[in-house]
Design an enzyme around this catalytic site. Structure first.
Site, PDB file in Angstrom:
ATOM      1  N   TYR A  57       3.677   6.102  -2.934  1.00 27.54           N
ATOM      2  CA  TYR A  57       4.008   5.520  -4.244  1.00 27.54           C
ATOM      3  C   TYR A  57       4.339   6.598  -5.278  1.00 27.54           C
ATOM      4  O   TYR A  57       4.847   6.284  -6.364  1.00 27.54           O
ATOM      5  CB  TYR A  57       2.856   4.650  -4.790  1.00 27.54           C
ATOM      6  CG  TYR A  57       2.423   3.497  -3.907  1.00 27.54           C
ATOM      7  CD1 TYR A  57       3.185   3.095  -2.805  1.00 27.54           C
ATOM      8  CD2 TYR A  57       1.249   2.805  -4.165  1.00 27.54           C
ATOM      9  CE1 TYR A  57       2.764   2.060  -1.992  1.00 27.54           C
ATOM     10  CE2 TYR A  57       0.834   1.752  -3.359  1.00 27.54           C
ATOM     11  CZ  TYR A  57       1.583   1.389  -2.273  1.00 27.54           C
ATOM     12  OH  TYR A  57       1.163   0.358  -1.465  1.00 27.54           O
ATOM     13  N   HIS A 115      -1.639   3.882   6.457  1.00 25.19           N
ATOM     14  CA  HIS A 115      -0.739   2.958   5.756  1.00 25.19           C
ATOM     15  C   HIS A 115      -0.013   2.009   6.724  1.00 25.19           C
ATOM     16  O   HIS A 115       0.106   0.808   6.449  1.00 25.19           O
ATOM     17  CB  HIS A 115       0.271   3.762   4.921  1.00 25.19           C
ATOM     18  CG  HIS A 115       0.858   3.004   3.778  1.00 25.19           C
ATOM     19  ND1 HIS A 115       1.214   3.602   2.601  1.00 25.19           N
ATOM     20  CD2 HIS A 115       1.152   1.678   3.627  1.00 25.19           C
ATOM     21  CE1 HIS A 115       1.710   2.684   1.770  1.00 25.19           C
ATOM     22  NE2 HIS A 115       1.676   1.514   2.381  1.00 25.19           N
ATOM     23  N   SER A 145      -3.960  -0.533   7.584  1.00 22.37           N
ATOM     24  CA  SER A 145      -3.068  -1.444   6.865  1.00 22.37           C
ATOM     25  C   SER A 145      -1.905  -1.819   7.762  1.00 22.37           C
ATOM     26  O   SER A 145      -1.387  -0.974   8.505  1.00 22.37           O
ATOM     27  CB  SER A 145      -2.554  -0.751   5.587  1.00 22.37           C
ATOM     28  OG  SER A 145      -1.677  -1.605   4.889  1.00 22.37           O
ATOM     29  N   ASN A 146      -1.533  -3.088   7.681  1.00 23.58           N
ATOM     30  CA  ASN A 146      -0.415  -3.608   8.482  1.00 23.58           C
ATOM     31  C   ASN A 146      -0.722  -3.578   9.980  1.00 23.58           C
ATOM     32  O   ASN A 146       0.181  -3.433  10.799  1.00 23.58           O
ATOM     33  CB  ASN A 146       0.867  -2.825   8.190  1.00 23.58           C
ATOM     34  CG  ASN A 146       1.323  -2.993   6.756  1.00 23.58           C
ATOM     35  OD1 ASN A 146       1.646  -4.094   6.335  1.00 23.58           O
ATOM     36  ND2 ASN A 146       1.319  -1.896   5.986  1.00 23.58           N
ATOM     37  N   PRO A 195      -0.087 -10.171  -3.156  1.00 27.80           N
ATOM     38  CA  PRO A 195      -0.823 -11.447  -3.202  1.00 27.80           C
ATOM     39  C   PRO A 195      -0.133 -12.502  -4.059  1.00 27.80           C
ATOM     40  O   PRO A 195      -0.535 -13.668  -4.027  1.00 27.80           O
ATOM     41  CB  PRO A 195      -2.175 -11.048  -3.810  1.00 27.80           C
ATOM     42  CG  PRO A 195      -1.865  -9.859  -4.659  1.00 27.80           C
ATOM     43  CD  PRO A 195      -0.803  -9.105  -3.904  1.00 27.80           C
ATOM     44  N   LYS A 236      -0.177  -6.213  -8.181  1.00 22.77           N
ATOM     45  CA  LYS A 236       0.396  -5.159  -9.025  1.00 22.77           C
ATOM     46  C   LYS A 236       0.811  -5.776 -10.345  1.00 22.77           C
ATOM     47  O   LYS A 236       1.501  -6.801 -10.381  1.00 22.77           O
ATOM     48  CB  LYS A 236       1.603  -4.526  -8.341  1.00 22.77           C
ATOM     49  CG  LYS A 236       2.301  -3.463  -9.184  1.00 22.77           C
ATOM     50  CD  LYS A 236       3.623  -3.940  -9.738  1.00 22.77           C
ATOM     51  CE  LYS A 236       4.419  -2.824 -10.401  1.00 22.77           C
ATOM     52  NZ  LYS A 236       5.710  -3.324 -10.912  1.00 22.77           N
TER      53      LYS A 236
HETATM   54  P1  NAP Z   1       2.619  -8.560  -6.013  1.00 27.05           P
HETATM   55  O1  NAP Z   1       1.357  -8.007  -6.522  1.00 27.05           O
HETATM   56  O2  NAP Z   1       2.590  -9.789  -5.187  1.00 27.05           O
HETATM   57  O3  NAP Z   1       3.654  -8.836  -7.198  1.00 27.05           O
HETATM   58  C1  NAP Z   1       3.957  -7.881  -8.158  1.00 27.05           C
HETATM   59  C2  NAP Z   1       5.000  -8.481  -9.097  1.00 27.05           C
HETATM   60  O4  NAP Z   1       4.445  -9.584  -9.790  1.00 27.05           O
HETATM   61  C3  NAP Z   1       5.462  -7.484 -10.155  1.00 27.05           C
HETATM   62  O5  NAP Z   1       6.831  -7.718 -10.384  1.00 27.05           O
HETATM   63  C4  NAP Z   1       4.647  -7.872 -11.380  1.00 27.05           C
HETATM   64  O6  NAP Z   1       5.328  -7.604 -12.586  1.00 27.05           O
HETATM   65  C5  NAP Z   1       4.545  -9.372 -11.206  1.00 27.05           C
HETATM   66  N1  NAP Z   1       3.335  -9.907 -11.820  1.00 27.05           N
HETATM   67  C6  NAP Z   1       2.073  -9.423 -11.755  1.00 27.05           C
HETATM   68  N2  NAP Z   1       1.207 -10.201 -12.406  1.00 27.05           N
HETATM   69  C7  NAP Z   1       1.942 -11.206 -12.938  1.00 27.05           C
HETATM   70  C8  NAP Z   1       1.618 -12.315 -13.748  1.00 27.05           C
HETATM   71  N3  NAP Z   1       0.345 -12.548 -14.103  1.00 27.05           N
HETATM   72  N4  NAP Z   1       2.617 -13.164 -14.111  1.00 27.05           N
HETATM   73  C9  NAP Z   1       3.900 -12.943 -13.726  1.00 27.05           C
HETATM   74  N5  NAP Z   1       4.265 -11.893 -12.953  1.00 27.05           N
HETATM   75  C10 NAP Z   1       3.287 -11.039 -12.563  1.00 27.05           C
HETATM   76  O7  NAP Z   1       3.409  -7.470  -5.157  1.00 27.05           O
HETATM   77  P2  NAP Z   1       3.207  -5.984  -4.602  1.00 27.05           P
HETATM   78  O8  NAP Z   1       3.297  -4.984  -5.677  1.00 27.05           O
HETATM   79  O9  NAP Z   1       4.101  -5.870  -3.442  1.00 27.05           O
HETATM   80  O10 NAP Z   1       1.711  -5.974  -3.998  1.00 27.05           O
HETATM   81  C11 NAP Z   1       0.574  -5.593  -4.732  1.00 27.05           C
HETATM   82  C12 NAP Z   1       0.061  -4.242  -4.309  1.00 27.05           C
HETATM   83  O11 NAP Z   1      -0.252  -4.210  -2.927  1.00 27.05           O
HETATM   84  C13 NAP Z   1       1.065  -3.102  -4.455  1.00 27.05           C
HETATM   85  O12 NAP Z   1       1.278  -2.718  -5.783  1.00 27.05           O
HETATM   86  C14 NAP Z   1       0.416  -2.056  -3.604  1.00 27.05           C
HETATM   87  O13 NAP Z   1      -0.672  -1.446  -4.286  1.00 27.05           O
HETATM   88  C15 NAP Z   1      -0.047  -2.903  -2.413  1.00 27.05           C
HETATM   89  N6  NAP Z   1       0.926  -2.955  -1.308  1.00 27.05           N
HETATM   90  C16 NAP Z   1       0.586  -2.403  -0.121  1.00 27.05           C
HETATM   91  C17 NAP Z   1       1.453  -2.442   0.945  1.00 27.05           C
HETATM   92  C18 NAP Z   1       1.044  -1.846   2.253  1.00 27.05           C
HETATM   93  O14 NAP Z   1       1.899  -1.621   3.122  1.00 27.05           O
HETATM   94  N7  NAP Z   1      -0.219  -1.585   2.454  1.00 27.05           N
HETATM   95  C19 NAP Z   1       2.705  -3.056   0.826  1.00 27.05           C
HETATM   96  C20 NAP Z   1       3.033  -3.647  -0.401  1.00 27.05           C
HETATM   97  C21 NAP Z   1       2.130  -3.605  -1.438  1.00 27.05           C
HETATM   98  P3  NAP Z   1       4.930  -6.411 -13.593  1.00 27.05           P
HETATM   99  O15 NAP Z   1       4.849  -5.143 -12.800  1.00 27.05           O
HETATM  100  O16 NAP Z   1       6.053  -6.424 -14.575  1.00 27.05           O
HETATM  101  O17 NAP Z   1       3.620  -6.757 -14.226  1.00 27.05           O
END
Ligand code: NAP
Length: 280
Positions: A57, A115, A145-146, A195, A236
């Site tokens: 990241y 990861h 993870s994964n 999520p 996120k």
């Molecule tokens: P997510 O959490 O499902 O969605 C993030 C998106 O939702 C962003 O665009 C965010 O916008 C928006 N959002 C957040 N809260 C909101 C709310 N209350 N209302 C409206 N929109 C909202 O997606 P993600 O970032 O893919 O997953 C979360 C975390 O999981 C990542 O950041 C990372 O730390 C981890 N991850 C891990 C892996 C892995 O391979 N292990 C893969 C993917 C993700 P804003 O940023 O503008 O607030």
């Protein structure tokens, strides 16, 4: 330092899965350093105590700075990072984990994940290096993870340190029953990434109806459903408004009928699907 935000929006309780607070802050694509620092600081001052980052990241320095700026005690924060798949040869695990700690400005992380089970991942060699880091006190817990069920079983069998968690994509549109079952059978916690389905939950009719009923966002419904399933979630969020909306999901309780209705959603909509994923 705890601000008024924490008091005004304090959930009745902040559940934990073992040592891991069940709601964390995700930071993927929170790349602009000052913004990332502020998101982490804001979340910690609101009451979050779990932050998720990764080498790939490219924001570990900003995450560390955010923790520092929030003024919460280091030992009160559950900090997780991940070793990228090209750094999973044993000598690279040992070297790059130390580099992550330097960037984060901490002496240990609470959880270090593999990861992806890809590229340089070799179950015995990689996890032996993780064990060495654990013995040196640089990591409190080992995670993956994964990992699909068969890879999880292999990791559990070869690792000298128990596997605390498997972090996978999980939300109402991709419910991953087989992975949740495998984790339960090995006593491994499930951490849900993406999520909110990266925004996809806003368009899901069942989730929309439940959100309307409670007068909350679809995001809160998704996070409350995950919590009811015993799953830790790391949404996120960048802005204070989003960080707060997600935090308030801790106060949302769904009825058994609402949980059943979400359980019955049968889509398999994956958001994160690189070519090197084990399911491809
Ligand atoms: P997510 O959490 O499902 O969605 C993030 C998106 O939702 C962003 O665009 C965010 O916008 C928006 N959002 C957040 N809260 C909101 C709310 N209350 N209302 C409206 N929109 C909202 O997606 P993600 O970032 O893919 O997953 C979360 C975390 O999981 C990542 O950041 C990372 O730390 C981890 N991850 C891990 C892996 C892995 O391979 N292990 C893969 C993917 C993700 P804003 O940023 O503008 O607030």
């Amino acid at each position: 330092m705890v601000t008024d935000d924490a008091d005004a929006n304090a959930p009745k309780s902040y559940p934990s899965a073992g040592p891991m607070p069940m709601l964390g802050l995700g930071t993927w694509q929170n790349e602009e350093p000052e913004q990332c620092v502020e998101s982490v600081r804001t979340a910690l001052e609101m009451g979050y105590r779990h932050v998720d980052t990764a080498q790939i990241y490219e924001n570990e320095t900003a995450v560390g700075e955010g923790i520092e700026r929030a003024g919460v005690d280091r030992e009160d924060v559950f900090l997780a990072t991940k070793i990228w798949s090209s750094n999973l040869a044993p000598e690279d695990v040992l070297k790059t984990a130390r580099e992550s700690l330097d960037r984060l400005g901490v002496e240990y992380v609470d959880l270090l994940y593999v990861h992806w089970p890809a590229r340089a991942y070799d179950p015995e060699g990689t996890l032996e290096a993780f064990t060495e880091l654990h013995e040196e006190g640089l990591i409190e817990n080992v995670g993956v993870s994964n990992f699909l069920p068969e890879q999880l079983a292999e990791a559990v069998a070869v690792s000298d340190v128990p596997i605390l968690a498997n972090q996978v994509e999980l939300h109402p549109l991709l419910q991953q029953a087989d992975i949740r079952e495998a984790c339960a059978s090995h006593d491994v916690e499930v951490v849900a990434y993406s999520p909110l389905a990266r925004g996809g939950v806003f368009d899901q009719p069942v989730v929309q109806d439940i959100a309307d009923e409670h007068d909350v966002s679809e995001v809160q419904v998704s996070l409350a459903w995950l919590r009811e399933k015993g799953v830790t979630a790391i949404p996120k969020a960048t802005s204070k408004a989003h960080i707060r909306d997600n935090w308030e999901s801790l106060s949302l309780e769904l009825s058994a009928d609402e949980i059943d209705a979400i359980d019955a959603i049968e889509t398999d909509e994956r958001q994160v699907d690189p070519g090197f994923a084990p399911w491809n």
